[in-house]
Scaffold this motif. Sequence first.
Motif, PDB file in Angstrom:
ATOM      1  N   TRP A   3       0.847  -1.201   0.000  1.00  0.00           N
ATOM      2  CA  TRP A   3       0.000   0.000   0.000  1.00  0.00           C
ATOM      3  C   TRP A   3       0.877   1.243   0.000  1.00  0.00           C
ATOM      4  O   TRP A   3       2.015   1.240   0.486  1.00  0.00           O
ATOM      5  CB  TRP A   3      -0.884   0.042   1.253  1.00  0.00           C
ATOM      6  CG  TRP A   3      -1.930  -1.019   1.301  1.00  0.00           C
ATOM      7  CD1 TRP A   3      -1.742  -2.326   1.638  1.00  0.00           C
ATOM      8  CD2 TRP A   3      -3.310  -0.867   0.993  1.00  0.00           C
ATOM      9  NE1 TRP A   3      -2.936  -3.003   1.564  1.00  0.00           N
ATOM     10  CE2 TRP A   3      -3.918  -2.141   1.175  1.00  0.00           C
ATOM     11  CE3 TRP A   3      -4.106   0.207   0.615  1.00  0.00           C
ATOM     12  CZ2 TRP A   3      -5.271  -2.347   0.979  1.00  0.00           C
ATOM     13  CZ3 TRP A   3      -5.454   0.006   0.412  1.00  0.00           C
ATOM     14  CH2 TRP A   3      -6.026  -1.258   0.586  1.00  0.00           C
ATOM     15  N   LYS A   4       0.311   2.336  -0.553  1.00  0.00           N
ATOM     16  CA  LYS A   4       0.952   3.636  -0.507  1.00  0.00           C
ATOM     17  C   LYS A   4      -0.122   4.711  -0.616  1.00  0.00           C
ATOM     18  O   LYS A   4      -1.007   4.627  -1.470  1.00  0.00           O
ATOM     19  CB  LYS A   4       1.969   3.787  -1.645  1.00  0.00           C
ATOM     20  CG  LYS A   4       2.748   5.091  -1.611  1.00  0.00           C
ATOM     21  CD  LYS A   4       3.744   5.151  -2.768  1.00  0.00           C
ATOM     22  CE  LYS A   4       4.530   6.460  -2.757  1.00  0.00           C
ATOM     23  NZ  LYS A   4       5.491   6.534  -3.892  1.00  0.00           N
ATOM     24  N   GLU A  63      -3.794   3.648  -0.851  1.00  0.00           N
ATOM     25  CA  GLU A  63      -4.257   2.892  -2.018  1.00  0.00           C
ATOM     26  C   GLU A  63      -3.360   1.683  -2.250  1.00  0.00           C
ATOM     27  O   GLU A  63      -2.168   1.713  -1.927  1.00  0.00           O
ATOM     28  CB  GLU A  63      -4.230   3.773  -3.273  1.00  0.00           C
ATOM     29  CG  GLU A  63      -5.149   4.970  -3.239  1.00  0.00           C
ATOM     30  CD  GLU A  63      -6.593   4.599  -3.548  1.00  0.00           C
ATOM     31  OE1 GLU A  63      -6.872   3.413  -3.798  1.00  0.00           O
ATOM     32  OE2 GLU A  63      -7.439   5.506  -3.545  1.00  0.00           O
ATOM     33  N   HIS A  88      -0.738  -0.251  -3.870  1.00  0.00           N
ATOM     34  CA  HIS A  88       0.347   0.294  -4.682  1.00  0.00           C
ATOM     35  C   HIS A  88       1.563  -0.611  -4.504  1.00  0.00           C
ATOM     36  O   HIS A  88       2.151  -0.654  -3.426  1.00  0.00           O
ATOM     37  CB  HIS A  88       0.670   1.729  -4.255  1.00  0.00           C
ATOM     38  CG  HIS A  88       1.572   2.453  -5.208  1.00  0.00           C
ATOM     39  ND1 HIS A  88       1.092   3.319  -6.161  1.00  0.00           N
ATOM     40  CD2 HIS A  88       2.918   2.432  -5.364  1.00  0.00           C
ATOM     41  CE1 HIS A  88       2.101   3.810  -6.853  1.00  0.00           C
ATOM     42  NE2 HIS A  88       3.227   3.288  -6.387  1.00  0.00           N
ATOM     43  N   GLU A 132      -0.995   0.314  -9.017  1.00  0.00           N
ATOM     44  CA  GLU A 132      -0.546   1.701  -8.945  1.00  0.00           C
ATOM     45  C   GLU A 132      -1.739   2.590  -8.670  1.00  0.00           C
ATOM     46  O   GLU A 132      -2.698   2.614  -9.447  1.00  0.00           O
ATOM     47  CB  GLU A 132       0.138   2.110 -10.249  1.00  0.00           C
ATOM     48  CG  GLU A 132       0.806   3.478 -10.182  1.00  0.00           C
ATOM     49  CD  GLU A 132       1.612   3.794 -11.425  1.00  0.00           C
ATOM     50  OE1 GLU A 132       1.184   4.674 -12.190  1.00  0.00           O
ATOM     51  OE2 GLU A 132       2.653   3.128 -11.634  1.00  0.00           O
ATOM     52  N   ASN A 133      -1.684   3.289  -7.537  1.00  0.00           N
ATOM     53  CA  ASN A 133      -2.790   4.168  -7.131  1.00  0.00           C
ATOM     54  C   ASN A 133      -4.142   3.461  -7.151  1.00  0.00           C
ATOM     55  O   ASN A 133      -5.145   3.999  -7.603  1.00  0.00           O
ATOM     56  CB  ASN A 133      -2.826   5.408  -8.015  1.00  0.00           C
ATOM     57  CG  ASN A 133      -1.561   6.229  -7.911  1.00  0.00           C
ATOM     58  OD1 ASN A 133      -0.982   6.350  -6.835  1.00  0.00           O
ATOM     59  ND2 ASN A 133      -1.099   6.771  -9.029  1.00  0.00           N
TER      60      ASN A 133
END
Length: 492
Positions: free
Chosen positions: A170-171, A174, A176, A194-195
């Motif tokens: 996660w990042k 979201e 990621h 990604e996102n």
Amino acid sequence: MKEKSRTKKIGAIIGLLAFQIAPLIIVLFHLYSFSNYNKASGWLKDNEGLCKFYTTKNSAHRSFTWTGPCNAGLAHGQGKLSVYESDRKLYDFDGFLKEGKIDGYGVMRWAFDGDVYEGHFKKGALNGFGRFYNDDGDHYEGDFVNWERYGEGTYWYDPESEKFKYTGEWKNDEPHGIGTLYYRDGRTKRGVFENGELIKEHITEHAMTDNYPKNVLITNDDGVEDMNRLVCLAETISERAEMVVVVASSSNRSGTSNMLSVSKTGALTAKLLSLDRERNIYIYEVDGYPADCVLFGGLGVFQQQNKTIDLVISGINGGANPGLAWFGSGTIGAARTAALAGLPSIAISGINEDREDKNGLAKLCKWVANFSGSKAVQDIQSYEYLTVSIPENLDDIKGVKVVERAISFDKPPFYLKCEVDETENLEIGRDITWYLHPEDPSTVYNMPAENDIFYYSQGYIVIVPMSINENNYPRIDHYSTYESELWKLFLE
């Protein structure tokens, strides 16, 4: 007339623009006000003005109550905190504060929507490992950084979603990085996110049950003298696996937990007992403990062929390991060693050691092989392992139960009895033998409790999810309050 008409039109246009722009101005004003209102962090005082608490938002409109201790005028230690805004409760917090700020392990419950977070805080924000439960039915378990999901974690979607769960990296709140998305209809997508969006899908053996596991290591703690069960399982699981390696100790190593000899000697002596090239089954004998067998298989045989292990199976072993038996079991010790190395692992035990029923053994080997390829095993996360206790009478098994391990007992499960009356024969330097006497398990454990001991005694196959992480997170913050006191003792 034309002048008046033009004037009316201009007035109408201006009126229309004002009508349309006014709400926008009001909205912008409120957003500006809220933005500044929301940034007003600061210290709050309790009703008596004796203790302060720091809030990161709306300090001019907030108040609080605190049941814990106050150190130098700041809320500090363990207690219960309630925060209000304009006399309306915002949230309750039960846990640790440090110098007036939420810092440590605790549980936060929001009053306006019922959301709950239990886990770690740092300087008033969600930081570290925790679990967040949303009132809509979705929840997240994993790492947080400053209120956002960041790191490794698993998110379960709300019951109305076609998605079941996402597990991975996660990042910025979201998905990621590398992760897997599970759908309620059984579909699985694994790849790079990604996102929040899957941008590159990987089709792997983990996403296809029939092809998992490909590379399997099998060991036990009874050694080569109990090779028939290991061979039975290896031959059965080879029908789905590409490579199977069996590594057994040269002698019985029951009760040795996760002891290692290679860490002391720096070397292991291994012997290839057989090689089935058609089914790609290797069988080795190692002069070491079950944990040595795991390291030899993973860091030796498989690594030498540039392969990684998909699954470590410890067993099938005689004698079940429910309750406290896990603590010293070599069977479970091998699985725990594999988990420490980041390898998915399961420990299987319970079949009667003297059983000569080949049909029963074949049935059990088939179940273990199918269990190894199931989604339940594929779902084992890093540093986890499963222990499985199977009743001796295979014909009377009632079902499968996934429960917690019984770790408490009413009295010790064994005692040591001296061969002579030590009280009357005290003699310095004399060797005296003390014999181990096991107690009846039914008198040791609190049997009515619905744990693994209870269900195993009722005739169920019992599966217990275990973890090598033995950190007692709720107590870390408690004992940290003794740091200065213990340091003073050292200085005395």
